[in-house]
Design a protein around this motif. Structure first.
Motif, short mmCIF file in Angstrom:
data_model
loop_
_atom_site.label_atom_id
_atom_site.label_comp_id
_atom_site.label_asym_id
_atom_site.label_seq_id
_atom_site.Cartn_x
_atom_site.Cartn_y
_atom_site.Cartn_z
N ALA A 182 0.84 -1.20 0.00
CA ALA A 182 0.00 0.00 0.00
C ALA A 182 0.87 1.25 0.00
CB ALA A 182 -0.93 -0.01 1.21
N GLY A 183 1.92 1.26 0.81
CA GLY A 183 2.82 2.41 0.89
C GLY A 183 3.56 2.66 -0.41
N ALA A 184 3.95 1.60 -1.09
CA ALA A 184 4.70 1.74 -2.34
C ALA A 184 3.84 2.33 -3.46
CB ALA A 184 5.25 0.39 -2.77
N VAL A 229 1.22 5.25 5.71
CA VAL A 229 0.01 5.44 6.49
C VAL A 229 -1.04 6.10 5.60
CG1 VAL A 229 0.96 5.47 8.81
CG2 VAL A 229 0.99 7.54 7.50
N PRO A 230 -2.29 5.79 5.78
CA PRO A 230 -2.88 5.02 6.87
C PRO A 230 -2.60 3.52 6.73
CG PRO A 230 -4.59 5.69 5.33
CD PRO A 230 -3.31 6.33 4.86
N LEU A 231 -2.54 2.89 7.89
CA LEU A 231 -2.34 1.45 7.94
C LEU A 231 -3.66 0.75 7.62
CD1 LEU A 231 -0.17 1.28 11.18
CD2 LEU A 231 0.63 1.17 8.83
N PRO A 232 -3.62 -0.55 7.36
CA PRO A 232 -4.87 -1.27 7.12
C PRO A 232 -5.87 -1.08 8.27
CG PRO A 232 -2.99 -2.66 6.63
CD PRO A 232 -2.45 -1.41 7.25
N LYS A 233 -7.15 -1.01 7.94
CA LYS A 233 -8.19 -0.71 8.94
C LYS A 233 -8.21 -1.69 10.10
CE LYS A 233 -11.11 1.83 5.86
NZ LYS A 233 -12.42 2.12 5.36
N ARG A 234 -7.91 -2.94 9.85
CA ARG A 234 -7.96 -3.93 10.92
C ARG A 234 -6.74 -3.86 11.85
NH1 ARG A 234 -4.41 -7.78 9.65
NH2 ARG A 234 -3.85 -8.05 7.47
N ALA A 251 -2.16 -1.33 19.88
CA ALA A 251 -0.89 -1.98 20.22
C ALA A 251 -0.37 -2.87 19.10
CB ALA A 251 -1.04 -2.79 21.51
N ALA A 252 -1.28 -3.51 18.38
CA ALA A 252 -0.85 -4.38 17.28
C ALA A 252 -0.18 -3.56 16.18
CB ALA A 252 -2.05 -5.14 16.71
N ALA A 253 -0.73 -2.39 15.88
CA ALA A 253 -0.13 -1.52 14.86
C ALA A 253 1.24 -1.04 15.32
CB ALA A 253 -1.04 -0.32 14.58
N LYS A 254 1.31 -0.63 16.58
CA LYS A 254 2.58 -0.13 17.11
C LYS A 254 3.65 -1.23 17.06
CE LYS A 254 4.48 2.38 21.00
NZ LYS A 254 4.24 2.99 22.30
N MET A 255 3.28 -2.45 17.41
CA MET A 255 4.24 -3.55 17.40
C MET A 255 4.69 -3.87 15.97
SD MET A 255 3.97 -7.46 18.86
CE MET A 255 3.22 -6.92 20.34
N ALA A 256 3.72 -3.93 15.05
CA ALA A 256 4.07 -4.25 13.66
C ALA A 256 5.00 -3.19 13.08
CB ALA A 256 2.80 -4.36 12.82
N VAL A 257 4.67 -1.93 13.30
CA VAL A 257 5.49 -0.84 12.77
C VAL A 257 6.87 -0.83 13.42
CG1 VAL A 257 5.71 1.67 12.71
CG2 VAL A 257 3.56 0.59 12.02
N LEU A 299 -0.47 11.53 9.66
CA LEU A 299 0.43 11.39 10.81
C LEU A 299 0.44 9.96 11.30
CD1 LEU A 299 -0.38 14.52 13.00
CD2 LEU A 299 1.56 14.16 11.50
N TRP A 300 1.61 9.49 11.67
CA TRP A 300 1.75 8.22 12.37
C TRP A 300 1.65 8.51 13.87
CZ3 TRP A 300 1.23 3.48 13.46
CH2 TRP A 300 2.00 2.84 14.41
N ARG A 301 2.41 9.51 14.32
CA ARG A 301 2.32 9.92 15.72
C ARG A 301 2.64 11.40 15.83
NH1 ARG A 301 7.18 10.14 18.71
NH2 ARG A 301 8.90 9.62 17.36
N GLU A 302 2.05 12.02 16.83
CA GLU A 302 2.29 13.44 17.07
C GLU A 302 3.51 13.58 17.97
OE1 GLU A 302 -1.07 15.82 18.21
OE2 GLU A 302 -2.42 14.48 17.12
N THR A 303 4.35 14.57 17.68
CA THR A 303 5.53 14.81 18.50
C THR A 303 5.38 16.06 19.34
OG1 THR A 303 6.59 15.94 16.64
CG2 THR A 303 7.10 13.60 16.94
N GLY A 304 4.25 16.73 19.24
CA GLY A 304 3.98 17.91 20.05
C GLY A 304 4.26 19.19 19.29
#
Length: 178
Positions: A14-16, A24-29, A33-39, A61-66
């Motif tokens: 998907a990213g390619a 991102v966005p990652l697959p809906k399912r 925690a599962a997304a964080k571990m996979a990434v 965004l994957w994550r906000e850094t402030g």
């Protein structure tokens, strides 16, 4: 080549296909925690990289850094090659560096209690549990867990403890000679 899971193949494929190889966005399912571990595993293997998100261009965004900033995930050249995509001409496939048991894959962020803990333990005189509790505000069992888990397992540091006569137990970080 690299053995990939179905989830990893789905994320990379998907990213390619997106502009800038944004994963991102990652697959809906895949969330929480599962997304964080996979990434995390994909970053560790060099398949994805975390890069500053260009919010003006509308990059997700994957994550906000402030402070209105964040990061996104991009498929690396190695990640593209892992799913059979030949990177553009002139780009080198950067294979992830081999993991070294003596190298620390992570480092504590500056200004955190973990960084404060490392600084106290790196001091030549070391630190007692009483000093560590006063500096961090953590309880003794939390400190012992942080020293064995976060510092020992995640950062690869060796925390030693010695009982010196007339003093409480002293904790120090022992540096391995390189």
């Amino acid at each position: 080549m690299t053995q990939l899971t179905k989830t990893q193949i789905l994320i990379l494929t998907a990213g390619a296909q997106r502009p800038g190889y944004i994963a991102v966005p990652l697959p809906k399912r895949l969330h929480g925690a599962a997304a964080k571990m996979a990434v995390s595993k994909m970053i560790e293997r060099g398949l994805l990289e975390e890069v500053d998100a260009n919010i003006r261009k509308g990059e997700p965004l994957w994550r906000e850094t402030g402070g209105g900033y964040g990061t996104t995930l991009r498929v690396t050249n190695f990640g593209q090659a892992a799913i059979g995509i030949v990177p553009e001409r002139g780009t080198q496939i950067n294979h992830p560096p081999p993991s070294d048991a003596n190298s620390a894959p992570f480092a504590p962020r500056m200004g955190t209690k973990q960084a404060q803990l490392v600084a106290l333990l790196e001091a030549p005189e070391g630190a007692t549990m009483k000093i560590l509790i006063a500096a961090t505000g953590w309880q003794a069992h939390t400190l012992r867990g942080a020293m064995s888990g976060a510092l020992g397992k995640r950062l690869g540091l060796t925390v030693t403890s010695t009982k010196e006569e007339g003093r409480a137990r002293i904790y120090r970080i022992r540096r391995n000679a390189v």
